[in-house]
Each structure stands twice: as structure tokens, then as C-alpha cells.
Design a protein around this motif. Structure first.
Motif, PDB file in Angstrom:
ATOM      1  N   MET A   1      49.338  33.970  22.858  1.00 48.63           N
ATOM      2  CA  MET A   1      49.208  33.824  24.299  1.00 48.63           C
ATOM      3  C   MET A   1      49.678  35.075  25.040  1.00 48.63           C
ATOM      4  O   MET A   1      49.107  35.456  26.059  1.00 48.63           O
ATOM      5  CB  MET A   1      50.011  32.608  24.782  1.00 48.63           C
ATOM      6  N   THR A   2      50.714  35.720  24.510  1.00 45.31           N
ATOM      7  CA  THR A   2      51.216  36.937  25.154  1.00 45.31           C
ATOM      8  C   THR A   2      50.152  38.021  25.178  1.00 45.31           C
ATOM      9  O   THR A   2      49.951  38.702  26.195  1.00 45.31           O
ATOM     10  CB  THR A   2      52.464  37.440  24.419  1.00 45.31           C
ATOM     11  N   ALA A   3      49.448  38.185  24.040  1.00 44.22           N
ATOM     12  CA  ALA A   3      48.392  39.192  23.982  1.00 44.22           C
ATOM     13  C   ALA A   3      47.270  38.859  24.958  1.00 44.22           C
ATOM     14  O   ALA A   3      46.686  39.759  25.582  1.00 44.22           O
ATOM     15  CB  ALA A   3      47.842  39.281  22.554  1.00 44.22           C
ATOM     16  N   TYR A   4      46.974  37.588  25.111  1.00 42.46           N
ATOM     17  CA  TYR A   4      45.925  37.163  26.039  1.00 42.46           C
ATOM     18  C   TYR A   4      46.312  37.496  27.479  1.00 42.46           C
ATOM     19  O   TYR A   4      45.492  38.024  28.243  1.00 42.46           O
ATOM     20  CB  TYR A   4      45.701  35.659  25.889  1.00 42.46           C
ATOM     21  N   ILE A   5      47.565  37.211  27.843  1.00 47.36           N
ATOM     22  CA  ILE A   5      48.019  37.492  29.209  1.00 47.36           C
ATOM     23  C   ILE A   5      48.001  38.990  29.483  1.00 47.36           C
ATOM     24  O   ILE A   5      47.551  39.435  30.554  1.00 47.36           O
ATOM     25  CB  ILE A   5      49.422  36.910  29.420  1.00 47.36           C
ATOM     26  N   ILE A   6      48.476  39.797  28.525  1.00 45.59           N
ATOM     27  CA  ILE A   6      48.471  41.257  28.705  1.00 45.59           C
ATOM     28  C   ILE A   6      47.046  41.776  28.867  1.00 45.59           C
ATOM     29  O   ILE A   6      46.768  42.623  29.727  1.00 45.59           O
ATOM     30  CB  ILE A   6      49.168  41.943  27.515  1.00 45.59           C
ATOM     31  N   ARG A   7      46.134  41.245  28.066  1.00 37.66           N
ATOM     32  CA  ARG A   7      44.730  41.681  28.162  1.00 37.66           C
ATOM     33  C   ARG A   7      44.130  41.315  29.514  1.00 37.66           C
ATOM     34  O   ARG A   7      43.413  42.114  30.132  1.00 37.66           O
ATOM     35  CB  ARG A   7      43.922  41.053  27.028  1.00 37.66           C
ATOM     36  N   ARG A   8      44.440  40.127  29.995  1.00 38.89           N
ATOM     37  CA  ARG A   8      43.918  39.717  31.304  1.00 38.89           C
ATOM     38  C   ARG A   8      44.496  40.574  32.428  1.00 38.89           C
ATOM     39  O   ARG A   8      43.806  40.896  33.402  1.00 38.89           O
ATOM     40  CB  ARG A   8      44.240  38.245  31.554  1.00 38.89           C
ATOM     41  N   LEU A   9      45.771  40.940  32.301  1.00 41.58           N
ATOM     42  CA  LEU A   9      46.386  41.800  33.324  1.00 41.58           C
ATOM     43  C   LEU A   9      45.763  43.188  33.320  1.00 41.58           C
ATOM     44  O   LEU A   9      45.585  43.811  34.377  1.00 41.58           O
ATOM     45  CB  LEU A   9      47.897  41.890  33.092  1.00 41.58           C
ATOM     46  N   ILE A  10      45.418  43.684  32.139  1.00 38.71           N
ATOM     47  CA  ILE A  10      44.749  44.997  32.065  1.00 38.71           C
ATOM     48  C   ILE A  10      43.362  44.915  32.682  1.00 38.71           C
ATOM     49  O   ILE A  10      42.930  45.823  33.410  1.00 38.71           O
ATOM     50  CB  ILE A  10      44.681  45.474  30.596  1.00 38.71           C
ATOM     51  N   TYR A  11      42.648  43.826  32.414  1.00 38.37           N
ATOM     52  CA  TYR A  11      41.324  43.636  33.022  1.00 38.37           C
ATOM     53  C   TYR A  11      41.408  43.566  34.544  1.00 38.37           C
ATOM     54  O   TYR A  11      40.435  43.889  35.247  1.00 38.37           O
ATOM     55  CB  TYR A  11      40.684  42.348  32.497  1.00 38.37           C
ATOM     56  N   ALA A  12      42.556  43.133  35.049  1.00 41.64           N
ATOM     57  CA  ALA A  12      42.694  42.967  36.499  1.00 41.64           C
ATOM     58  C   ALA A  12      42.739  44.300  37.235  1.00 41.64           C
ATOM     59  O   ALA A  12      42.406  44.354  38.424  1.00 41.64           O
ATOM     60  CB  ALA A  12      43.963  42.164  36.806  1.00 41.64           C
ATOM     61  N   ILE A  13      43.136  45.376  36.557  1.00 43.49           N
ATOM     62  CA  ILE A  13      43.280  46.674  37.231  1.00 43.49           C
ATOM     63  C   ILE A  13      41.961  47.160  37.818  1.00 43.49           C
ATOM     64  O   ILE A  13      41.895  47.494  39.012  1.00 43.49           O
ATOM     65  CB  ILE A  13      43.894  47.713  36.272  1.00 43.49           C
ATOM     66  N   PRO A  14      40.857  47.246  37.036  1.00 47.71           N
ATOM     67  CA  PRO A  14      39.590  47.676  37.667  1.00 47.71           C
ATOM     68  C   PRO A  14      39.087  46.705  38.730  1.00 47.71           C
ATOM     69  O   PRO A  14      38.435  47.123  39.691  1.00 47.71           O
ATOM     70  CB  PRO A  14      38.619  47.762  36.491  1.00 47.71           C
ATOM     71  N   ILE A  15      39.403  45.422  38.577  1.00 48.84           N
ATOM     72  CA  ILE A  15      38.996  44.453  39.608  1.00 48.84           C
ATOM     73  C   ILE A  15      39.706  44.748  40.919  1.00 48.84           C
ATOM     74  O   ILE A  15      39.086  44.766  41.991  1.00 48.84           O
ATOM     75  CB  ILE A  15      39.295  43.017  39.136  1.00 48.84           C
ATOM     76  N   LEU A  16      41.004  45.010  40.847  1.00 50.65           N
ATOM     77  CA  LEU A  16      41.772  45.295  42.061  1.00 50.65           C
ATOM     78  C   LEU A  16      41.326  46.613  42.688  1.00 50.65           C
ATOM     79  O   LEU A  16      41.278  46.735  43.926  1.00 50.65           O
ATOM     80  CB  LEU A  16      43.262  45.348  41.730  1.00 50.65           C
ATOM     81  N   ILE A  17      41.003  47.603  41.850  1.00 49.53           N
ATOM     82  CA  ILE A  17      40.491  48.867  42.387  1.00 49.53           C
ATOM     83  C   ILE A  17      39.175  48.631  43.118  1.00 49.53           C
ATOM     84  O   ILE A  17      38.947  49.152  44.218  1.00 49.53           O
ATOM     85  CB  ILE A  17      40.309  49.902  41.256  1.00 49.53           C
ATOM     86  N   GLY A  18      38.295  47.815  42.520  1.00 45.44           N
ATOM     87  CA  GLY A  18      37.011  47.512  43.159  1.00 45.44           C
ATOM     88  C   GLY A  18      37.186  46.763  44.463  1.00 45.44           C
ATOM     89  O   GLY A  18      36.519  47.075  45.461  1.00 45.44           O
ATOM     90  N   VAL A  19      38.094  45.766  44.487  1.00 46.78           N
ATOM     91  CA  VAL A  19      38.349  45.011  45.714  1.00 46.78           C
ATOM     92  C   VAL A  19      38.873  45.931  46.809  1.00 46.78           C
ATOM     93  O   VAL A  19      38.448  45.869  47.968  1.00 46.78           O
ATOM     94  CB  VAL A  19      39.351  43.866  45.441  1.00 46.78           C
TER      95      VAL A  19
END
Length: 325
Positions: A1-19
Motif C-alpha cells: 500500500m505504501t508503494a501505491y500511495i507514493i506512486r499516486r502522489l508522484i502521478y499527482a505532480i503533473p496533474i497539479l502543474i496542468g491545473v
């Protein structure tokens, strides 16, 4: 689960840049920095010197997205977009265009928003689920048909009608609660009753109808027929089996909404004079304060992404068969 959360947080960076980029482009398509300077200076005849001084003081004297005169990578970093956006990723919201600390304003205004949003969520959730189970218990009868007609009618009515109607009936006609305003401490409750009642009533139509659909889908499954064959009563089937197995879609709606509670209601807070984050955002849009607008949009995107992660985690708590990988 920890790896999943870290991966999702990394995916969030380009999303936040786009927003952030979309917010930036949309805002400055409508208002150029010169227009913002004229609005904030508030003078009919503003000199060019005053405009340039205001832009330099507030960091709007650079190019918007690309600086062709800068060397190398500075062409992208020596811009308004980079200077105004990079600090957001460490939650440094900076100052508004009128000099106020945005982080401090958010920390103060989030509490009135939560004071309304949390009771609306909890009371609305309890009432909508209970009413939906009641309708499903009498499914196929006039109670079911009449309730569906009522729910559709409530969904079709604008939220402004509930706000204005509540202010007129409870505030002006019966003088039970104040029409608008806010107070700190214990006295705040009398200003929160009306927004909470309006919020709960306004959400009954869509909420109850959605839960009714979930429960009707569950009640037609094989495990329900098996439970009935074992001699369980209809009431026990609904509350012990149907409700329990519908928790995943219910959690999906609830957990995603939780982060948005901090953002407040744009319409409700403005009409009721609540100094929350919703009215804070509306005031910033009206005054064309880009610093506050970008901060609130960024914060909303962060909270929404965290809500989606919490939703996935909640699935594993409700249903042990769900695994995050």
C-alpha cells in the motif's frame, strides 16, 4: 500500500502543474497584468508609471509564460507563471494582491466552512440513506412512486430557491434564526442553523435517489435471495446485508466529498454572509485577485487528489478482497 500511495502522489505532480497552468491561462486571457493594475489602483486616470510600479511590487512585470530575452532555462523560470506557481508545491501561498497573508486567511476561514459542511454531510448522509432504505422497503408501491416523483421535483429546483425560501420562512417570516451573518464562539450556532438546514434539504433529491438506485441494485442480487430463503426478515436483509454491501459506492461519494468540505460552498456562504473559503474565493474573483484564485484552485486540486487516494484506501477497509498494488 505504501508503494501505491507514493506512486499516486508522484502521478499527482503533473496533474497539479496542468491545473495550475490552465488556471493561469484562463485568468490572464481575461485580465492582462495592466488591467489588474488599473483595477487595484482604483483610479479613473492611472498613469503608466503607476501601472509599472504596481506590477513590479506584485511580481507581474515579467513575461507570462516564456521570456525570450533570458538565457537558457531562465526563459521558462524568469516568468510570472514559474514565480507564482513554484511556491505552491511547498504550500507557500504568499500574499494576496492587497498584501494579506493567504495562508493565514485560509487557516482562519476554513473553520466557518467546516462548521457548515460537516453537519450538512453527516445529517444529510443519515437522512438520505434512511429515506432511501424506507423507499426500497416499500418498493413498487405508491410510497415508492410518490417518493421518486418528490425526489425528482426536489432535484429540479435550483439551490437558490432553497436559500431564498429558507431565509424568507425561517428568518423573515418566523424570526427563528438570523437571515445572514456570522459570529465567533458559542454564538455562532444560531448563524449556522439556517445554512445547514438549507444544505440538507437541497441535497435530499439527488442524494436519496442515488442511494435508492444503489440499494435496488443490491437487493436484486443472489445473496439477498439466499438470505430471504434462510428466513431472514426484509428489515434485517436491508440493514444487515444490502446496506453493508453498498458501502463501497457510498464511501466513494463520501470520501471524495470530504476534502471539498474545506473549500466551502461558493453560493451558500455568499448568500448567508459566512466568512468561509467559499466566500473568500468569490470575493477574490470579483476583485480579480489572481494570487488568491490560484491558491484556492491549487488547494482544491490537492484535496481532491488526496480524497481519491483515501477512497482507494477505504475500499481495502470495507472489503478485504480489494488489494492495492
Amino acid at each position: 500500500m505504501t508503494a501505491y500511495i507514493i506512486r499516486r502522489l508522484i502521478y499527482a505532480i503533473p496533474i497539479l502543474i496542468g491545473v495550475n497552468l490552465i488556471t493561469f491561462v484562463l485568468f490572464f486571457v481575461v485580465n492582462a497584468p495592466d488591467d489588474m493594475a488599473r483595477m487595484h489602483l482604483g483610479e479613473k486616470r492611472v498613469t503608466e508609471e503607476a501601472i509599472q510600479t504596481w506590477k513590479q511590487e506584485h511580481g507581474y512585470d515579467r513575461p507570462l509564460l516564456y521570456n525570450p530575452e533570458a538565457p537558457g532555462f531562465a526563459r521558462f523560470t524568469d516568468t510570472i507563471f514559474f514565480e507564482k506557481s513554484i511556491r505552491l508545491f511547498v504550500f507557500d501561498f504568499g500574499s494576496s494582491d492587497n498584501g494579506r497573508d493567504i495562508g493565514y486567511d485560509i487557516s482562519q476561514r476554513m473553520w466557518p466552512s467546516l462548521a457548515i459542511a460537516i453537519p450538512v454531510l453527516l445529517v444529510g448522509l443519515a437522512f438520505n440513506i434512511s429515506y432511501a432504505l424506507f423507499i426500497v422497503f416499500f418498493r413498487g408501491t405508491y410510497v415508492d412512486i410518490g417518493s421518486v416523483v418528490l425526489l425528482v421535483a426536489m432535484m429540479s429546483i435550483s439551490g437558490l430557491f432553497y436559500i431564498i425560501g429558507g431565509q424568507f420562512l425561517l428568518g423573515k417570516l418566523f424570526h427563528l434564526v438570523p437571515i445572514s451573518g456570522y459570529d465567533t464562539g458559542v454564538e455562532a450556532w444560531k448563524f449556522l442553523i439556517l445554512p445547514v438546514i438549507v444544505g440538507v434539504i437541497g441535497g435530499i433529491g439527488a442524494g436519496t435517489r442515488w442511494y435508492r438506485t444503489l440499494f435496488l441494485e443490491e437487493i436484486s442480487k443472489d445473496y439477498v435471495r439466499t438470505a430471504r430463503a434462510k428466513g431472514l426478515s426484509e428489515r434485517r436483509v436491508l440493514f444487515r446485508h444490502v446496506l453493508q454491501n453498498a458501502l463501497i459506492p457510498i464511501l466513494t461519494g463520501v470520501v471524495v466529498v470530504l476534502p471539498l468540505l474545506f473549500m466551502g460552498s461558493l453560493v451558500s456562504e455568499s448568500f448567508f454572509g459566512i466568512p468561509g473559503l467559499g466566500s473568500y474565493t468569490i470575493d477574490a474573483i470579483n476583485s480579480q485577485d489572481f494570487a488568491i484564485v490560484r491558491s484556492m484552485v491549487f488547494l482544491g486540486a490537492v484535496l481532491y487528489i488526496l480524497g481519491l487516494i483515501l477512497t482507494d484506501i477505504s475500499y481495502t477497509l470495507v472489503d478485504p478482497r480489494v488489494r492495492l498494488s
